[in-house]
Motif scaffolding. Sequence first.
Motif, PDB file in Angstrom:
ATOM      1  N   GLN A 175      -2.948  15.510  68.250  1.00  0.00           N
ATOM      2  CA  GLN A 175      -2.482  14.669  67.142  1.00  0.00           C
ATOM      3  C   GLN A 175      -1.026  15.005  66.833  1.00  0.00           C
ATOM      4  N   SER A 176      -0.231  15.078  67.882  1.00  0.00           N
ATOM      5  CA  SER A 176       1.151  15.540  67.720  1.00  0.00           C
ATOM      6  C   SER A 176       2.182  14.560  68.280  1.00  0.00           C
ATOM      7  N   SER A 177       1.844  13.270  68.258  1.00  0.00           N
ATOM      8  CA  SER A 177       2.785  12.269  68.757  1.00  0.00           C
ATOM      9  C   SER A 177       4.070  12.294  67.928  1.00  0.00           C
ATOM     10  N   GLN A 178       5.203  12.143  68.613  1.00  0.00           N
ATOM     11  CA  GLN A 178       6.499  12.094  67.947  1.00  0.00           C
ATOM     12  C   GLN A 178       7.100  10.687  68.000  1.00  0.00           C
ATOM     13  N   ASP A 179       6.285   9.701  68.331  1.00  0.00           N
ATOM     14  CA  ASP A 179       6.751   8.314  68.327  1.00  0.00           C
ATOM     15  C   ASP A 179       6.821   7.794  66.896  1.00  0.00           C
ATOM     16  N   VAL A 180       7.839   6.986  66.606  1.00  0.00           N
ATOM     17  CA  VAL A 180       7.958   6.378  65.290  1.00  0.00           C
ATOM     18  C   VAL A 180       6.745   5.488  65.045  1.00  0.00           C
ATOM     19  N   ASP A 181       6.047   5.726  63.929  1.00  0.00           N
ATOM     20  CA  ASP A 181       4.823   5.004  63.585  1.00  0.00           C
ATOM     21  C   ASP A 181       5.076   4.200  62.313  1.00  0.00           C
ATOM     22  N   THR A 182       5.195   2.881  62.444  1.00  0.00           N
ATOM     23  CA  THR A 182       5.571   2.048  61.297  1.00  0.00           C
ATOM     24  C   THR A 182       4.511   2.051  60.199  1.00  0.00           C
ATOM     25  N   ILE A 183       3.255   2.255  60.555  1.00  0.00           N
ATOM     26  CA  ILE A 183       2.200   2.325  59.533  1.00  0.00           C
ATOM     27  C   ILE A 183       2.402   3.565  58.668  1.00  0.00           C
ATOM     28  N   LEU A 184       2.689   4.675  59.319  1.00  0.00           N
ATOM     29  CA  LEU A 184       2.936   5.913  58.580  1.00  0.00           C
ATOM     30  C   LEU A 184       4.257   5.863  57.822  1.00  0.00           C
ATOM     31  N   CYS A 185       5.243   5.145  58.385  1.00  0.00           N
ATOM     32  CA  CYS A 185       6.546   5.059  57.727  1.00  0.00           C
ATOM     33  C   CYS A 185       6.430   4.509  56.308  1.00  0.00           C
ATOM     34  N   LYS A 186       5.505   3.616  56.105  1.00  0.00           N
ATOM     35  CA  LYS A 186       5.293   3.061  54.765  1.00  0.00           C
ATOM     36  C   LYS A 186       4.917   4.160  53.762  1.00  0.00           C
ATOM     37  N   LYS A 187       4.306   5.221  54.289  1.00  0.00           N
ATOM     38  CA  LYS A 187       3.867   6.337  53.442  1.00  0.00           C
ATOM     39  C   LYS A 187       4.922   7.438  53.346  1.00  0.00           C
ATOM     40  N   GLY A 188       6.055   7.218  54.015  1.00  0.00           N
ATOM     41  CA  GLY A 188       7.115   8.217  53.998  1.00  0.00           C
ATOM     42  C   GLY A 188       7.010   9.230  55.115  1.00  0.00           C
ATOM     43  N   ILE A 189       6.180   8.955  56.102  1.00  0.00           N
ATOM     44  CA  ILE A 189       5.948   9.850  57.235  1.00  0.00           C
ATOM     45  C   ILE A 189       6.396   9.146  58.512  1.00  0.00           C
ATOM     46  N   LEU A 190       7.246   9.784  59.294  1.00  0.00           N
ATOM     47  CA  LEU A 190       7.824   9.108  60.461  1.00  0.00           C
ATOM     48  C   LEU A 190       6.885   9.056  61.652  1.00  0.00           C
ATOM     49  N   THR A 191       6.176  10.164  61.932  1.00  0.00           N
ATOM     50  CA  THR A 191       5.342  10.254  63.125  1.00  0.00           C
ATOM     51  C   THR A 191       4.004  10.912  62.808  1.00  0.00           C
ATOM     52  N   GLN A 192       3.103  10.843  63.752  1.00  0.00           N
ATOM     53  CA  GLN A 192       1.800  11.479  63.589  1.00  0.00           C
ATOM     54  C   GLN A 192       1.930  12.978  63.370  1.00  0.00           C
ATOM     55  N   TYR A 193       2.790  13.625  64.131  1.00  0.00           N
ATOM     56  CA  TYR A 193       2.935  15.076  64.008  1.00  0.00           C
ATOM     57  C   TYR A 193       3.456  15.474  62.625  1.00  0.00           C
ATOM     58  N   ALA A 194       4.255  14.626  62.025  1.00  0.00           N
ATOM     59  CA  ALA A 194       4.816  14.922  60.700  1.00  0.00           C
ATOM     60  C   ALA A 194       3.748  14.987  59.613  1.00  0.00           C
ATOM     61  N   LEU A 195       2.565  14.472  59.897  1.00  0.00           N
ATOM     62  CA  LEU A 195       1.451  14.553  58.943  1.00  0.00           C
ATOM     63  C   LEU A 195       0.944  15.980  58.762  1.00  0.00           C
ATOM     64  N   SER A 196       1.237  16.842  59.725  1.00  0.00           N
ATOM     65  CA  SER A 196       0.567  18.143  59.777  1.00  0.00           C
ATOM     66  C   SER A 196       1.052  19.143  58.735  1.00  0.00           C
ATOM     67  N   ALA A 197       2.351  19.147  58.421  1.00  0.00           N
ATOM     68  CA  ALA A 197       2.885  20.131  57.478  1.00  0.00           C
ATOM     69  C   ALA A 197       4.260  19.671  57.009  1.00  0.00           C
ATOM     70  N   MET A 198       4.663  20.112  55.839  1.00  0.00           N
ATOM     71  CA  MET A 198       5.965  19.702  55.325  1.00  0.00           C
ATOM     72  C   MET A 198       7.096  20.115  56.267  1.00  0.00           C
ATOM     73  N   GLU A 199       7.007  21.322  56.811  1.00  0.00           N
ATOM     74  CA  GLU A 199       8.053  21.781  57.725  1.00  0.00           C
ATOM     75  C   GLU A 199       8.137  20.886  58.947  1.00  0.00           C
ATOM     76  N   ASN A 200       7.005  20.457  59.473  1.00  0.00           N
ATOM     77  CA  ASN A 200       7.009  19.580  60.637  1.00  0.00           C
ATOM     78  C   ASN A 200       7.515  18.184  60.277  1.00  0.00           C
ATOM     79  N   ASP A 201       7.257  17.773  59.054  1.00  0.00           N
ATOM     80  CA  ASP A 201       7.801  16.520  58.538  1.00  0.00           C
ATOM     81  C   ASP A 201       9.328  16.595  58.539  1.00  0.00           C
ATOM     82  N   LEU A 202       9.847  17.688  57.998  1.00  0.00           N
ATOM     83  CA  LEU A 202      11.297  17.922  57.971  1.00  0.00           C
ATOM     84  C   LEU A 202      11.858  17.998  59.393  1.00  0.00           C
ATOM     85  N   ASN A 203      11.187  18.757  60.271  1.00  0.00           N
ATOM     86  CA  ASN A 203      11.634  18.916  61.661  1.00  0.00           C
ATOM     87  C   ASN A 203      11.781  17.567  62.360  1.00  0.00           C
ATOM     88  N   THR A 204      10.788  16.712  62.138  1.00  0.00           N
ATOM     89  CA  THR A 204      10.754  15.428  62.829  1.00  0.00           C
ATOM     90  C   THR A 204      11.911  14.532  62.388  1.00  0.00           C
TER      91      THR A 204
END
Length: 260
Positions: A175-204
């Motif tokens: 569950q670590s895709s780094q592709d831009v996900d427009t469904i998640l973007c609506k929630k303020g999350i760029l990719t699937q991997y960014a869902l995992s932790a704030m640091e990974n959200d920032l990293n992405t």
Amino acid sequence: MKKNHLLIVMLLLCSGNLFANFSDTTVKGVAVVFSYSASIFPDSWRTVEINAYGKEIASAEIDRTKEVAIKALRKYPTPLLTANLKAIYFLKEMEFFKTPFGGTNSSDNLYITSDGLTHGYTNDYIEQTIHHEFSSILFRNHPEYLDTAAWNKANEPGFVYNDAAGGVGAIQNNQSSQDVDTILCKKGILTQYALSAMENDLNTLAQNLFCPNRGFWKAVEKYPRLKTKVILLISFYSRFNPAYRESYFRKFDTYGDGLL
């Protein structure tokens, strides 16, 4: 006697550089290393639980990977690098917790895999991974530069990052895709991997500031929650270098998405 003396000197020199690689170099004070030994990993990673493992990068990948590292490091001022980063180690592969990793970081080193274009290790992937991992070091060293309260407020109400293991679980569960996900973007999350932790959200987001995916800047403009985070992250980086403004990062876009 002279021949024997010369032989001994040569043996000593060779043994002192047993793990040296003539391709190893230094860029803006940062060691860029392609030789491998288990000693590149911190002692705390060489436990039974973490069980750090690596394999030396193929010689055919060194020149290309070195060029990418030089390109990435040139995007940072030397004082910033001197204060926060000692070395980047490139490997063919590495594992922690019996799980393959594409990149990770220690207190002042980066560890990045590069295993050929045919396996998906494009120039952009390698460069993004450098920025991704380096952003962790910068955030860890200067958390006060980021308004984390505003960052979390940019997420949807009730949102909770979903991996207590800080991203390891996401990798293990594919569950670590780094592709831009427009469904998640609506929630303020760029990719699937960014869902995992704030640091990974920032990293992405950091990796996309310095080396954007296609559609990144369009997503930033379209989704207010995402744009809020990007503004906060640019503010974070500007504390290290006043030149780090939105216009600076948009110039790295090669798809036309970032044109002002």
